[in-house]
Write a protein that holds these residues in place. Sequence first.
Motif, PDB file in Angstrom:
ATOM      1  N   ASN A  74      31.031 -14.771 -12.393  1.00  0.00           N
ATOM      2  CA  ASN A  74      30.515 -15.885 -11.586  1.00  0.00           C
ATOM      3  C   ASN A  74      29.601 -16.819 -12.380  1.00  0.00           C
ATOM      4  N   ASP A  75      29.520 -16.586 -13.698  1.00  0.00           N
ATOM      5  CA  ASP A  75      28.743 -17.472 -14.574  1.00  0.00           C
ATOM      6  C   ASP A  75      29.636 -18.690 -14.885  1.00  0.00           C
ATOM      7  N   SER A  76      29.038 -19.872 -14.931  1.00  0.00           N
ATOM      8  CA  SER A  76      29.857 -21.078 -15.156  1.00  0.00           C
ATOM      9  C   SER A  76      30.506 -21.070 -16.545  1.00  0.00           C
ATOM     10  N   ASP A  77      30.041 -20.205 -17.453  1.00  0.00           N
ATOM     11  CA  ASP A  77      30.648 -20.094 -18.786  1.00  0.00           C
ATOM     12  C   ASP A  77      31.873 -19.184 -18.809  1.00  0.00           C
ATOM     13  N   SER A  78      32.118 -18.459 -17.734  1.00  0.00           N
ATOM     14  CA  SER A  78      33.234 -17.516 -17.743  1.00  0.00           C
ATOM     15  C   SER A  78      34.566 -18.254 -17.648  1.00  0.00           C
ATOM     16  N   THR A  79      35.449 -18.026 -18.616  1.00  0.00           N
ATOM     17  CA  THR A  79      36.755 -18.694 -18.579  1.00  0.00           C
ATOM     18  C   THR A  79      37.568 -18.178 -17.389  1.00  0.00           C
ATOM     19  N   SER A 147      37.860 -18.061 -30.167  1.00  0.00           N
ATOM     20  CA  SER A 147      36.455 -18.003 -30.607  1.00  0.00           C
ATOM     21  C   SER A 147      36.428 -17.716 -32.105  1.00  0.00           C
ATOM     22  N   LEU A 148      37.291 -18.406 -32.830  1.00  0.00           N
ATOM     23  CA  LEU A 148      37.361 -18.304 -34.291  1.00  0.00           C
ATOM     24  C   LEU A 148      36.719 -19.563 -34.867  1.00  0.00           C
ATOM     25  N   PHE A 149      35.575 -19.371 -35.495  1.00  0.00           N
ATOM     26  CA  PHE A 149      34.775 -20.515 -35.941  1.00  0.00           C
ATOM     27  C   PHE A 149      34.840 -20.679 -37.462  1.00  0.00           C
ATOM     28  N   PRO A 150      34.646 -21.918 -37.949  1.00  0.00           N
ATOM     29  CA  PRO A 150      34.722 -22.171 -39.390  1.00  0.00           C
ATOM     30  C   PRO A 150      33.778 -21.273 -40.183  1.00  0.00           C
ATOM     31  N   HIS A 159      43.100  -6.322 -38.967  1.00  0.00           N
ATOM     32  CA  HIS A 159      43.408  -5.029 -38.373  1.00  0.00           C
ATOM     33  C   HIS A 159      43.372  -5.114 -36.845  1.00  0.00           C
ATOM     34  N   LYS A 160      42.235  -5.578 -36.339  1.00  0.00           N
ATOM     35  CA  LYS A 160      42.097  -5.678 -34.880  1.00  0.00           C
ATOM     36  C   LYS A 160      42.928  -6.845 -34.328  1.00  0.00           C
ATOM     37  N   LEU A 161      43.420  -6.643 -33.105  1.00  0.00           N
ATOM     38  CA  LEU A 161      44.132  -7.725 -32.417  1.00  0.00           C
ATOM     39  C   LEU A 161      43.147  -8.561 -31.601  1.00  0.00           C
ATOM     40  N   ILE A 162      42.164  -7.849 -31.062  1.00  0.00           N
ATOM     41  CA  ILE A 162      41.077  -8.493 -30.312  1.00  0.00           C
ATOM     42  C   ILE A 162      39.768  -8.092 -30.974  1.00  0.00           C
ATOM     43  N   ALA A 163      38.927  -9.055 -31.238  1.00  0.00           N
ATOM     44  CA  ALA A 163      37.656  -8.749 -31.890  1.00  0.00           C
ATOM     45  C   ALA A 163      36.495  -9.269 -31.052  1.00  0.00           C
ATOM     46  N   ALA A 164      35.359  -8.634 -31.269  1.00  0.00           N
ATOM     47  CA  ALA A 164      34.124  -9.095 -30.622  1.00  0.00           C
ATOM     48  C   ALA A 164      33.401 -10.019 -31.590  1.00  0.00           C
ATOM     49  N   ILE A 165      32.725 -10.989 -31.042  1.00  0.00           N
ATOM     50  CA  ILE A 165      31.846 -11.829 -31.862  1.00  0.00           C
ATOM     51  C   ILE A 165      30.500 -11.880 -31.151  1.00  0.00           C
ATOM     52  N   GLU A 166      29.431 -11.715 -31.930  1.00  0.00           N
ATOM     53  CA  GLU A 166      28.103 -11.699 -31.307  1.00  0.00           C
ATOM     54  C   GLU A 166      27.261 -12.874 -31.776  1.00  0.00           C
ATOM     55  N   ASP A 167      27.816 -13.669 -32.689  1.00  0.00           N
ATOM     56  CA  ASP A 167      27.035 -14.771 -33.250  1.00  0.00           C
ATOM     57  C   ASP A 167      27.826 -16.076 -33.191  1.00  0.00           C
ATOM     58  N   SER A 168      28.477 -16.308 -32.053  1.00  0.00           N
ATOM     59  CA  SER A 168      29.241 -17.556 -31.931  1.00  0.00           C
ATOM     60  C   SER A 168      28.287 -18.746 -32.068  1.00  0.00           C
ATOM     61  N   LYS A 170      28.815 -21.602 -31.032  1.00  0.00           N
ATOM     62  CA  LYS A 170      28.847 -22.320 -29.748  1.00  0.00           C
ATOM     63  C   LYS A 170      28.435 -21.328 -28.665  1.00  0.00           C
ATOM     64  N   PRO A 171      27.433 -21.644 -27.869  1.00  0.00           N
ATOM     65  CA  PRO A 171      27.020 -20.697 -26.839  1.00  0.00           C
ATOM     66  C   PRO A 171      28.121 -20.500 -25.787  1.00  0.00           C
ATOM     67  N   PRO A 172      28.143 -19.382 -25.111  1.00  0.00           N
ATOM     68  CA  PRO A 172      27.309 -18.218 -25.330  1.00  0.00           C
ATOM     69  C   PRO A 172      27.707 -17.457 -26.598  1.00  0.00           C
ATOM     70  N   PRO A 173      26.734 -16.767 -27.247  1.00  0.00           N
ATOM     71  CA  PRO A 173      27.001 -16.150 -28.547  1.00  0.00           C
ATOM     72  C   PRO A 173      27.967 -14.970 -28.526  1.00  0.00           C
TER      73      PRO A 173
END
Length: 238
Positions: A74-79, A147-150, A159-168, A170-173
């Motif tokens: 329910n956060d406005s950032d949620s896709t 969420s793949l940034f320069p 290796h991974k198909l899905i990865a986590a990013i904690e330092d995006s 662009k917010p949210p991180p």
Amino acid sequence: MNLIVVKNEAAVIERLKKEIEDRAEEAVKTRGVFRVGLSGGSLVNYLSTAIQSMKVDLSKWQLFFCDERFVAENDSDSTYGVYKTALIPKTSLKEEQFIWIDLSGTVEECAHDYEKKILKEFDMEQAVVPRFDLLLLGMGPDGHTCSLFPGHKLLEENHKLIAAIEDSPKPPPKRVTMTLPLINNASCCLFAMCGEGKADMVKKVFVDKEPLPAGLVQPTNGDLICILDEAAGKYVKQ
Ligand SMILES: O=C(O)[C@H](O)[C@@H](O)[C@H](O)[C@H](O)COP(=O)(O)O
């Protein structure tokens, strides 16, 4: 790559609609299911508009996320949250057709769980890369996609198909994202972009071929399509 420039946003949506209809029909005919990956941003509106007049059997669609922000639904950032309000009510799509991303736990656990869900839906063992019928992509002003940034180390993930990013940057991180091996195994990766604000980056990525994240989207055995309006495609020679 197929770089298509059409007059305006309405024409981009029309072209996008045709492309999705054809690919959905083909996928349902051959495998009984159409598996599509969604992005956030402007694509939500393009798809929500296009889908209303599509002649397709939406009950055969399975919808995944190319990336998702690690925030509550329910956060406005949620896709997913945005699709839930902007797309689902306008169609016969049901929430169960979306592959739900479990946001409890850490962002790493979330990415791992989402990867497992994708493999399960494709009925696959680990070590085999699923093949999406279509990934709908956008590109940010820095050339990011999903969420793949320069310059980010996730661009080298193999290796991974899905990865986590904690330092995006662009917010949210915190986010989870498809990685390049999964993206580039799709049958089709499609960018749809409008407006002058995209023009410089479109030139850098798709004309000058600078190695920015969106330019690393190069399906190995699939199609790459970029649908632009005249403003976004102003530096593209037709
Ligand atoms: O979280 C994100 O940033 C999106 O998933 C991203 O991949 C998006 O598609 C682009 O930033 C383009 O966004 P616009 O279409 O709004 O320009």
